[in-house]
Each structure stands twice: as C-alpha cells, then as structure tokens.
Design an enzyme around this catalytic site. Structure first.
Site, PDB file in Angstrom:
ATOM      1  N   HIS A 117      -7.962  -5.607  -0.484  1.00  0.00           N
ATOM      2  CA  HIS A 117      -6.810  -4.935  -0.126  1.00  0.00           C
ATOM      3  C   HIS A 117      -5.042  -4.953   1.176  1.00  0.00           C
ATOM      4  O   HIS A 117      -4.292  -5.453   0.210  1.00  0.00           O
ATOM      5  CB  HIS A 117      -6.619  -3.410   0.652  1.00  0.00           C
ATOM      6  CG  HIS A 117      -5.585  -1.922   0.239  1.00  0.00           C
ATOM      7  ND1 HIS A 117      -5.360  -1.893  -0.576  1.00  0.00           N
ATOM      8  CD2 HIS A 117      -5.399  -1.650   0.972  1.00  0.00           C
ATOM      9  CE1 HIS A 117      -3.963  -1.307  -0.297  1.00  0.00           C
ATOM     10  NE2 HIS A 117      -4.320  -0.999   1.035  1.00  0.00           N
ATOM     11  N   SER A 144       0.733  -0.984   0.281  1.00  0.00           N
ATOM     12  CA  SER A 144      -0.112   0.356   0.258  1.00  0.00           C
ATOM     13  C   SER A 144       0.575   1.628   0.019  1.00  0.00           C
ATOM     14  O   SER A 144       1.925   1.510  -0.839  1.00  0.00           O
ATOM     15  CB  SER A 144      -1.314  -0.037   1.207  1.00  0.00           C
ATOM     16  OG  SER A 144      -2.557   0.741   1.058  1.00  0.00           O
ATOM     17  N   ASP A 177     -10.371  -4.378  -4.403  1.00  0.00           N
ATOM     18  CA  ASP A 177      -9.337  -3.613  -3.476  1.00  0.00           C
ATOM     19  C   ASP A 177     -10.629  -2.273  -3.118  1.00  0.00           C
ATOM     20  O   ASP A 177     -11.529  -1.991  -4.409  1.00  0.00           O
ATOM     21  CB  ASP A 177      -8.562  -2.863  -3.751  1.00  0.00           C
ATOM     22  CG  ASP A 177      -7.259  -1.855  -3.058  1.00  0.00           C
ATOM     23  OD1 ASP A 177      -7.786  -1.562  -1.883  1.00  0.00           O
ATOM     24  OD2 ASP A 177      -5.902  -2.462  -3.016  1.00  0.00           O
TER      25      ASP A 177
END
Length: 259
Positions: free
Chosen positions: A228, A81, A198
């Site tokens: 995610h 991320s 996501d």
C-alpha cells in the site's frame, strides 16, 4: 522553469502522520522543490481530538490553507491513501489552481471495512455518540514490506490505534462522493500510482475511478508487488523517479505554453 519555483503539497493518509515521509520530503527538497506538509486534523501532532473529525471538510479546508501558503509558481498536490481521497474531494469542491495531482494508492475503496452489523450500528452511533472510538484495522505488515519501516512504526506513538464513529462515517461518505461528483474534478493533469499488492485499498475501485474521470491528460501506473505505502516500500526511489518525471513533464508543458 526552475524547480526552485515549484511547490509540492503532501497530504498523508489515515492513522499516520507526515513524519513518516521525512525521506520523501528530504529528496524533494534536495531536488529543489519547496515542500508544504503537516499533520491533518486529529492526526499526528495536530490539535484536536486524535482520531476524530466533525466533518471531512476539515481536511479540505486544511489542504486549501496549505495551498494558499505556496509561492507564485507551479504547485502540485500529492496525496496518499485517505490523503489521496482528501485531495480528490478538495479538487472537486474548491477546484484550486494546481499544475498537477499525484495520487498514491488513493482510498476510493477499502478492503477491510466494518462488518454489515457494525456498518448499520455506525450509522446510529454517528447520530447519538459520534465521538465514540473504535479500533483500527491498520497493521504495519499490511502497508509495507519494508522491515525498517515496520520496526519504526512499532515504536511510533503517533500512529493511531482508534478512530471515531464520525470519522468512519465521514470517510465512507466521501468515498461515495468521490464517485458521485466525478464530473466535478477539474481539468488538471493527473497521475495515479497504485500498489499492485495493496492489502488496504481496493485497487479495482481505484481503476474504476481513474477510468471514470474525464480528463485530457491522465496516467495510471501500477507497481507490481508493492504494498500500500508505495513511498515507504524498499523500491520507493523508483516510485519517486516516476513521480519526478511526471512533474518535470508538466513543468515542460507549462514552459512551452508560456513561451
């Protein structure tokens, strides 16, 4: 080449801490890898004001320090991320010598940014009150389908609920820079793994960045149905196996080159 000589540097995402990946760290160590991982500045148990950075370069400098701790031998950078974005910017800025880069749902585009009025306000506040903190959009049910992780997160006091205006502006600016400096990414084997469902980052922006970066070896893998945090999903061991295959392939390539 023995996996014992190989180091994996893990960079966690925003609002969280490296303690959320103990299962991944244990698996890597069980498989013979050296693992370097700690909390990023302003997050988890690190020093400094929680949820705040003066500059995104603090992340880059921290990753550079972690890389310097690696022993002689192959090194792989794994970023999730915002940690994936930090890895991209580290590669673009300092071009460290690594044998491969692995990005898990990298934050090169976010789905729930600030509203337009807040976006404008954040630019002004960044100049006059950069340490002002605002609530995050993070909810455990949006990052993973794994009920045990959701329950654990609900009891985790280290997960951030607020971040500073400066943090947000630096985050947004470096998302832009990841595209602006696309040609600064060095010639390093790249694996991007993107969650198919996501709810945090914009998968289309991930694809756009991937297709734009000019590398002789790059792989894009989408995980249908996964949220995610692909390394915290119920199917995380499948993700790990795919990651492991990439690492072993690069080690094999390196062995042939040296041979």
């Amino acid at each position: 080449m023995s996996a014992v000589q190989t180091t994996i540097v893990i960079v966690h995402g925003a609002f969280e801490h490296i303690g959320r990946y103990q299962h991944l760290i244990k698996q890597l160590k069980d498989d013979g890898y050296k693992v370097i991982c700690r909390d990023l500045p302003g997050q988890g148990r690190s020093e400094g004001v929680k949820g705040h950075i003066d500059s995104f370069h603090q992340y880059i400098h921290t990753i550079e320090e972690w890389l310097q701790e690696a022993d002689e031998g192959p090194v792989f950078l794994l970023g999730h991320s915002m940690g994936g974005l930090a890895v991209i910017r580290t590669m673009q800025q300092i071009k460290p010598k690594v044998n491969g880069v692995i990005l898990a749902s990298p934050a090169v585009g976010i789905l729930e940014g600030a509203s337009k009025p807040m976006e404008v306000a954040s630019r002004m506040l960044n100049r006059v009150c950069p340490k002002l903190q605002v609530g995050t959009q993070l909810k455990s049910e949006k990052v993973t389908r794994n009920e045990s992780v959701r329950k654990r997160d609900g009891e985790d006091a280290l997960i951030l609920e607020k971040v500073s205006v400066r943090w947000y502006r630096e985050f947004q600016h470096n998302i832009q820079q990841a595209f602006v400096k696309i040609n600064e990414f060095p010639e390093v084997p790249l694996l991007i793994m993107q969650a198919g469902e996501d709810l945090m980052v914009d998968a289309e922006k991930t694809k756009e960045w991937f297709h734009s970066v000019d590398l002789s070896e790059k792989t894009y893998k989408e995980w249908p149905g996964l949220y995610h945090e692909i390394f915290n999903e119920p199917e995380w061991k499948q993700v790990y196996t795919y990651t492991s295959h990439f690492i072993h392939q690069q080690l094999s390539n390196l062995h042939h080159k040296e041979g």
